[in-house]
Enzyme design. Structure first.
Site, mmCIF file in Angstrom:
data_model
loop_
_atom_site.group_PDB
_atom_site.id
_atom_site.type_symbol
_atom_site.label_atom_id
_atom_site.label_comp_id
_atom_site.label_asym_id
_atom_site.label_seq_id
_atom_site.Cartn_x
_atom_site.Cartn_y
_atom_site.Cartn_z
ATOM 1 N N ARG A 121 43.114 40.728 39.620
ATOM 2 C CA ARG A 121 44.572 40.873 39.640
ATOM 3 C C ARG A 121 45.051 41.449 40.971
ATOM 4 O O ARG A 121 46.124 41.120 41.454
ATOM 5 C CB ARG A 121 45.018 41.783 38.494
ATOM 6 N N THR A 177 46.389 33.029 30.534
ATOM 7 C CA THR A 177 46.644 33.723 29.270
ATOM 8 C C THR A 177 48.148 33.633 28.999
ATOM 9 O O THR A 177 48.932 33.556 29.937
ATOM 10 C CB THR A 177 46.253 35.219 29.323
ATOM 11 N N ARG A 201 49.758 33.263 39.819
ATOM 12 C CA ARG A 201 48.919 33.787 38.750
ATOM 13 C C ARG A 201 47.440 33.749 39.133
ATOM 14 O O ARG A 201 47.033 33.020 40.027
ATOM 15 C CB ARG A 201 49.186 33.078 37.428
ATOM 16 N N ASN A 206 51.313 40.209 37.726
ATOM 17 C CA ASN A 206 50.155 40.978 38.197
ATOM 18 C C ASN A 206 50.043 41.022 39.715
ATOM 19 O O ASN A 206 50.493 40.106 40.379
ATOM 20 C CB ASN A 206 48.880 40.375 37.600
ATOM 21 N N HIS A 264 46.020 48.462 34.616
ATOM 22 C CA HIS A 264 45.886 47.265 33.787
ATOM 23 C C HIS A 264 44.945 46.347 34.540
ATOM 24 O O HIS A 264 45.334 45.685 35.490
ATOM 25 C CB HIS A 264 47.244 46.583 33.594
ATOM 26 N N ARG A 286 44.145 44.753 22.646
ATOM 27 C CA ARG A 286 42.852 44.054 22.639
ATOM 28 C C ARG A 286 41.750 44.983 22.139
ATOM 29 O O ARG A 286 40.888 44.596 21.355
ATOM 30 C CB ARG A 286 42.512 43.562 24.053
#
EC number: 1.1.1.27
Length: 332
Positions: free
Chosen positions: A106, A248, A99, A138, A193, A169
């Protein structure tokens, strides 16, 4: 005779039928477990399976969820390191992988996660050859492409969670500004993204009233109200949350459960999710990006043809070029 025999008279010996609405989640980190609990709270599956390589953590998470069975309506929650536990899944959600660290983009994660996918995807395909694959790890657009390549699945069954969360969002922040619930604030973020996502200002509306028609400078540098900041906040939001809490989880978990609901119930709702976009908006390479897709029980059945302004189209193409630049170097 056992207590059970004293209590219960058996009427029919049940054959061990497969679950009808089985969902598997690969990776029980913060994101995987947020997906799991969100799916359980929405009663989407008759069986939920968790898979991970860290066996103690995996068993602990499974037990913790099982202990909440009284409050849920998913009769079977299981886990295992071996992918045979995922057999006959309708939907397999992949959240496993390295992550983002604080400040890390990302795109930086890519080769580490490609190597992990080389193990995961063939195992998923082996046990659930007819499933839909929902990729969350990701960089999601590139890894959705990788999953498609490795799986040999048709494109419509390999879906990236993409900009479903970015758009959520955006609608939240828009709602905060206007004092209106996000459900009544309409706006789409498409493309990558991540850092090069594209807000479609021309389509932003409340009750069908175009905000750009009322405020033509919206989304431009000339805008006195700085609506462009809203998109900047969307792009920065993951970085901010990671900086504050380390990762997150809740919003992406809810976003994935939203997609899972559309798939499992064949709702045919339109979501901004990552799919193969070659041939759309002047894109010539085999890249996956988010565009508005009609989603249902067979996966992505249709793509809505967005009417983009030339600058929006240009940004999407640039997004595609960035991703292709990385993709063509990948080893898998």
């Amino acid at each position: 005779m056992s207590l059970k025999d004293h209590l219960i008279h058996n009427v029919h010996k049940e054959e061990h039928a497969h679950a009808h609405n089985k969902i598997s989640v690969v990776g029980v980190g913060a994101v995987g477990m947020a997906c799991a609990i969100s799916i359980l709270m929405k009663d989407l599956a008759d069986e939920l399976t968790l898979v991970d390589v860290v066996e103690d953590k995996l068993k602990g998470e499974m037990l913790d969820l099982q202990h909440g069975s009284l409050f849920l309506k998913t009769p079977k929650i299981i886990s295992g390191k071996d992918y045979s536990v995922t057999a006959h899944s309708k939907l397999v959600i992949v959240t496993a992988g390295a992550r983002q660290q604080e400040g890390e983009s990302r795109l930086n994660l890519v080769q580490r996660n490609v190597n992990i996918f080389k193990f995961i995807i063939p195992n998923v395909v082996k046990y659930s050859p007819d499933c839909k694959l929902l990729i969350v790890s990701n960089p999601v657009d590139i890894l959705t492409y990788v999953a498609w390549k490795i799986s040999g699945f048709p494109k419509h069954r390999v879906i990236g969670s993409g900009c479903n969360l970015d758009s959520a969002r955006f609608r939240h922040l828009m709602g905060e500004r206007l004092g209106i619930h996000p459900l009544s604030c309409h706006g789409w973020i498409v493309g990558e993204h991540g850092d090069s996502s594209v807000p479609v200002w021309s389509g932003v509306n409340v009750a069908g009233v175009s905000l750009k028609a009322l405020h033509p400078d919206m989304g431009t540098d000339a805008d006195k109200e700085h609506w462009k900041e809203v998109h900047k906040q969307v792009v920065d939001s993951a970085y901010e949350v990671i900086k504050l809490k380390g990762y997150t989880s809740w919003a992406i978990g809810l976003s994935v459960a939203d997609l899972a609901e559309t798939i499992m119930k064949n709702l045919r709702r339109v979501h901004p999710i990552s799919t193969a976009v070659k041939g759309m908006h002047g894109i010539k390479d085999d890249v996956f990006l988010s565009v508005p897709c009609v989603l249902g029980s067979s996966g992505i059945t249709d793509v809505v043809k967005m009417i983009l302004k030339p600058d929006e189209e240009e940004k999407i193409k640039k997004s595609a070029d960035t991703l292709w630049g990385i993709q063509k170097e990948l080893q898998f």
